[in-house]
Motif scaffolding. Structure first.
Motif, PDB file in Angstrom:
ATOM      1  N   ARG A 205       0.820  -1.217   0.000  1.00 52.54           N
ATOM      2  CA  ARG A 205       0.000   0.000   0.000  1.00 52.54           C
ATOM      3  C   ARG A 205       0.851   1.264   0.000  1.00 52.54           C
ATOM      4  O   ARG A 205       0.419   2.315  -0.469  1.00 52.54           O
ATOM      5  CB  ARG A 205      -0.889   0.028   1.242  1.00 52.54           C
ATOM      6  N   ILE A 206       2.050   1.183   0.570  1.00 55.52           N
ATOM      7  CA  ILE A 206       2.851   2.366   0.862  1.00 55.52           C
ATOM      8  C   ILE A 206       3.212   3.173  -0.389  1.00 55.52           C
ATOM      9  O   ILE A 206       3.133   4.414  -0.372  1.00 55.52           O
ATOM     10  CB  ILE A 206       4.112   1.974   1.649  1.00 55.52           C
ATOM     11  N   PRO A 207       3.640   2.553  -1.494  1.00 52.68           N
ATOM     12  CA  PRO A 207       3.997   3.367  -2.660  1.00 52.68           C
ATOM     13  C   PRO A 207       2.878   4.287  -3.125  1.00 52.68           C
ATOM     14  O   PRO A 207       3.138   5.428  -3.523  1.00 52.68           O
ATOM     15  CB  PRO A 207       4.340   2.321  -3.727  1.00 52.68           C
ATOM     16  N   TYR A 208       1.643   3.828  -3.054  1.00 50.75           N
ATOM     17  CA  TYR A 208       0.548   4.670  -3.516  1.00 50.75           C
ATOM     18  C   TYR A 208       0.329   5.851  -2.577  1.00 50.75           C
ATOM     19  O   TYR A 208      -0.051   6.944  -3.021  1.00 50.75           O
ATOM     20  CB  TYR A 208      -0.713   3.818  -3.657  1.00 50.75           C
ATOM     21  N   PHE A 209       0.567   5.654  -1.277  1.00 51.19           N
ATOM     22  CA  PHE A 209       0.563   6.795  -0.359  1.00 51.19           C
ATOM     23  C   PHE A 209       1.640   7.798  -0.760  1.00 51.19           C
ATOM     24  O   PHE A 209       1.409   9.012  -0.775  1.00 51.19           O
ATOM     25  CB  PHE A 209       0.815   6.330   1.079  1.00 51.19           C
ATOM     26  N   SER A 210       2.834   7.279  -1.064  1.00 52.82           N
ATOM     27  CA  SER A 210       3.951   8.160  -1.430  1.00 52.82           C
ATOM     28  C   SER A 210       3.664   8.893  -2.734  1.00 52.82           C
ATOM     29  O   SER A 210       3.900  10.107  -2.845  1.00 52.82           O
ATOM     30  CB  SER A 210       5.241   7.345  -1.558  1.00 52.82           C
ATOM     31  N   TYR A 211       3.168   8.173  -3.742  1.00 52.12           N
ATOM     32  CA  TYR A 211       2.890   8.799  -5.033  1.00 52.12           C
ATOM     33  C   TYR A 211       1.862   9.926  -4.885  1.00 52.12           C
ATOM     34  O   TYR A 211       2.049  11.028  -5.428  1.00 52.12           O
ATOM     35  CB  TYR A 211       2.349   7.764  -6.029  1.00 52.12           C
ATOM     36  N   VAL A 212       0.772   9.645  -4.158  1.00 53.12           N
ATOM     37  CA  VAL A 212      -0.269  10.653  -3.999  1.00 53.12           C
ATOM     38  C   VAL A 212       0.254  11.845  -3.203  1.00 53.12           C
ATOM     39  O   VAL A 212      -0.083  13.003  -3.506  1.00 53.12           O
ATOM     40  CB  VAL A 212      -1.515  10.031  -3.330  1.00 53.12           C
ATOM     41  N   MET A 214       3.306  13.022  -3.208  1.00 47.86           N
ATOM     42  CA  MET A 214       4.138  13.816  -4.109  1.00 47.86           C
ATOM     43  C   MET A 214       3.286  14.562  -5.131  1.00 47.86           C
ATOM     44  O   MET A 214       3.578  15.720  -5.473  1.00 47.86           O
ATOM     45  CB  MET A 214       5.151  12.928  -4.820  1.00 47.86           C
ATOM     46  N   LEU A 215       2.224  13.937  -5.611  1.00 47.47           N
ATOM     47  CA  LEU A 215       1.351  14.622  -6.559  1.00 47.47           C
ATOM     48  C   LEU A 215       0.636  15.798  -5.897  1.00 47.47           C
ATOM     49  O   LEU A 215       0.436  16.847  -6.521  1.00 47.47           O
ATOM     50  CB  LEU A 215       0.329  13.629  -7.138  1.00 47.47           C
ATOM     51  N   TRP A 224       2.729  21.040 -11.271  1.00 44.94           N
ATOM     52  CA  TRP A 224       2.106  20.095 -12.209  1.00 44.94           C
ATOM     53  C   TRP A 224       0.861  19.514 -11.560  1.00 44.94           C
ATOM     54  O   TRP A 224       0.816  19.300 -10.355  1.00 44.94           O
ATOM     55  CB  TRP A 224       3.079  18.966 -12.562  1.00 44.94           C
ATOM     56  N   ARG A 225      -0.168  19.283 -12.362  1.00 47.94           N
ATOM     57  CA  ARG A 225      -1.423  18.757 -11.851  1.00 47.94           C
ATOM     58  C   ARG A 225      -1.782  17.484 -12.593  1.00 47.94           C
ATOM     59  O   ARG A 225      -1.812  17.473 -13.830  1.00 47.94           O
ATOM     60  CB  ARG A 225      -2.529  19.796 -12.027  1.00 47.94           C
TER      61      ARG A 225
END
Length: 435
Positions: A205-212, A214-215, A224-225
């Motif tokens: 699950r953790i990478p998706y927390f990190s990606y979001v 950063m976005l 950037w959006r």
């Protein structure tokens, strides 16, 4: 009892905790909170112990293997809230606490103190079981499920995949970290497949927390959006959350040592990926592709080795809620290569559940590859729902012209004979947008 009260003869062993608690000091109460058995922490286990459960199959007939194990098979069902296995016939642990994890959000120190007491109880109980002071419960999952996983078989599956052209062209540092992680998994969770899967899912699950995260940072700074990319990552995390809840229902997080390791590795992994994404989103997605490909190999091997046993066990209620009975919008949303509604898997046994999870991990691999193309080539990743609801799904001029003509006819019908006429055909000299 107070000194003035006399104990009835023969009732010495039936003194209530409530009577003692009135005379205890704060220190004694705290000690008691840590030393009571874990069933005091989770009272629902006392009423749902597997020794008092029967498992009946869909036809109401026990198979030979279930007769030998003392269980009857039940397809089970979701509880009224759709979160826990509250039916008496369920062999699994209720996961309402794991899903909601507390009554309400609170201050960090309050949550930490509550967790400290909760974890402290299980630390002592695990130590007691390890040294033989407390009896273990062989009828509590996952020990009672009779499932296994061969590390060598997983490695062989990975070698076959890479030999067939399915290898991930990862950065050397990423590959080294991946190999070290697999070695640790093999040694820490040898012949403990459900605990291994729980650990994998808490990490997955953790990478998706990190990606979001950063976005959100990029968008907050106005750099950037990418709202559609965030939406896909949210759906991916939702999928991994339900994999995690399934493993918790199967008892994958029963031991304190596994939870301690999983939570702390996840915390470190989150911040490492934040730094990696800050420097190179492509490498961050690439490392996740490595992990998801490994998950496909692991779950596929597990299904192959335990097919017969898995087919005799019911699905946890949370699995049915996610794959068959709940809102499937997010389930469709992380599968960027599929049209919404095109995949509706069966969920009638634990075999179906693990086959579904293996397919899910394969879909994550595809999504991570698409995200790498987005980062390198600018090939946009969007939600499948957005693709199918937008005219951009028409890939040719002819298809777009047909859509515009259909729209014009609908407008003319609504306007009636006296209304304005719209024409987008060859007879019209009026320009119309193609994009």
């Amino acid at each position: 009892p107070r000194p003035s009260q006399a104990l009835p003869v023969g009732r010495h062993t039936h003194v209530r905790h409530e009577g003692l608690r009135n005379e205890m000091t704060y220190f004694t109460q705290l000690l008691l909170a840590f030393t009571l058995p874990p069933l005091r922490l989770r009272p629902h286990l006392a009423s749902s112990r597997l020794a008092r459960l029967t498992m009946a199959d869909e036809r109401g007939v026990a198979t030979d293997s279930t007769k030998r194990s003392g269980f009857r098979f039940s397809s089970g069902g979701a509880s009224s809230d759709g979160l826990g296995d509250s039916k008496p016939s369920s062999p699994y642990l209720p996961i309402s606490e794991g899903y909601l994890d507390g009554d309400k959000p609170d201050a960090a120190w309050a949550l930490a103190a509550t967790n400290f007491v909760k974890q402290g109880r299980t630390i002592l109980s695990q130590i007691g079981e390890t040294v033989g002071l407390l009896p273990g419960d062989p009828l509590r999952p996952p020990a009672c499920l009779g499932l296994s996983l061969s590390n060598e078989a997983v490695k062989e599956a990975e070698r076959r995949r890479e030999a067939a052209g399915g290898s991930v062209d990862a950065h050397p540092v990423s590959r080294t970290l991946y190999d070290v992680g697999c070695l640790l998994l093999d040694n820490l969770f040898d012949q403990r497949p459900i605990q291994r899967f729980w650990f994998l899912e808490i990490i997955a699950r953790i990478p998706y927390f990190s990606y979001v995260s950063m976005l959100h940072l990029y968008e907050s700074f106005g750099w950037w959006r990418g709202p559609e990319l965030r939406k896909v990552h949210n759906a991916e995390e939702w999928n991994e959350l339900h994999h995690l809840l399934i493993m918790e229902a199967l008892g994958g997080n029963a031991q304190w040592s596994d939870r301690f390791l999983g939570y702390h590795v996840a915390f470190a992994y989150y911040w490492i990926l934040i730094g990696v994404y800050l420097c190179s989103p492509r490498i961050a997605y690439q490392f996740m592709e490595l992990l998801e490909a490994h998950a496909v190999d692991t779950y596929s091997t597990f299904v192959k080795e335990n097919r017969e046993r898995l087919s005799q066990l019911p699905p946890p209620a949370v699995a049915r809620s996610y794959y068959a009975e709940g809102d499937l919008y997010y389930f469709d949303d992380f599968q960027v290569d599929r049209k919404p509604g095109s995949r509706r898997p069966a969920c009638d046994s634990l075999l179906d559940v693990f086959e579904n999870i293996a397919i899910d991990e394969g879909e994550h691999v595809k999504t991570m590859r698409a995200c790498q193309d987005y980062a390198v080539l600018g090939k946009v990743v969007v939600s499948p729902h957005a693709v199918n609801s937008d005219t951009s799904s028409a890939t040719s001029d002819e298809e777009r012209r047909a859509l515009w003509k259909q729209w014009a006819e609908e407008v003319n019908q609504l306007g009636g004979a006296a209304g304005p006429r719209v024409s987008f055909g060859a007879e019209s000299s009026e320009e119309w947008p193609l994009k």
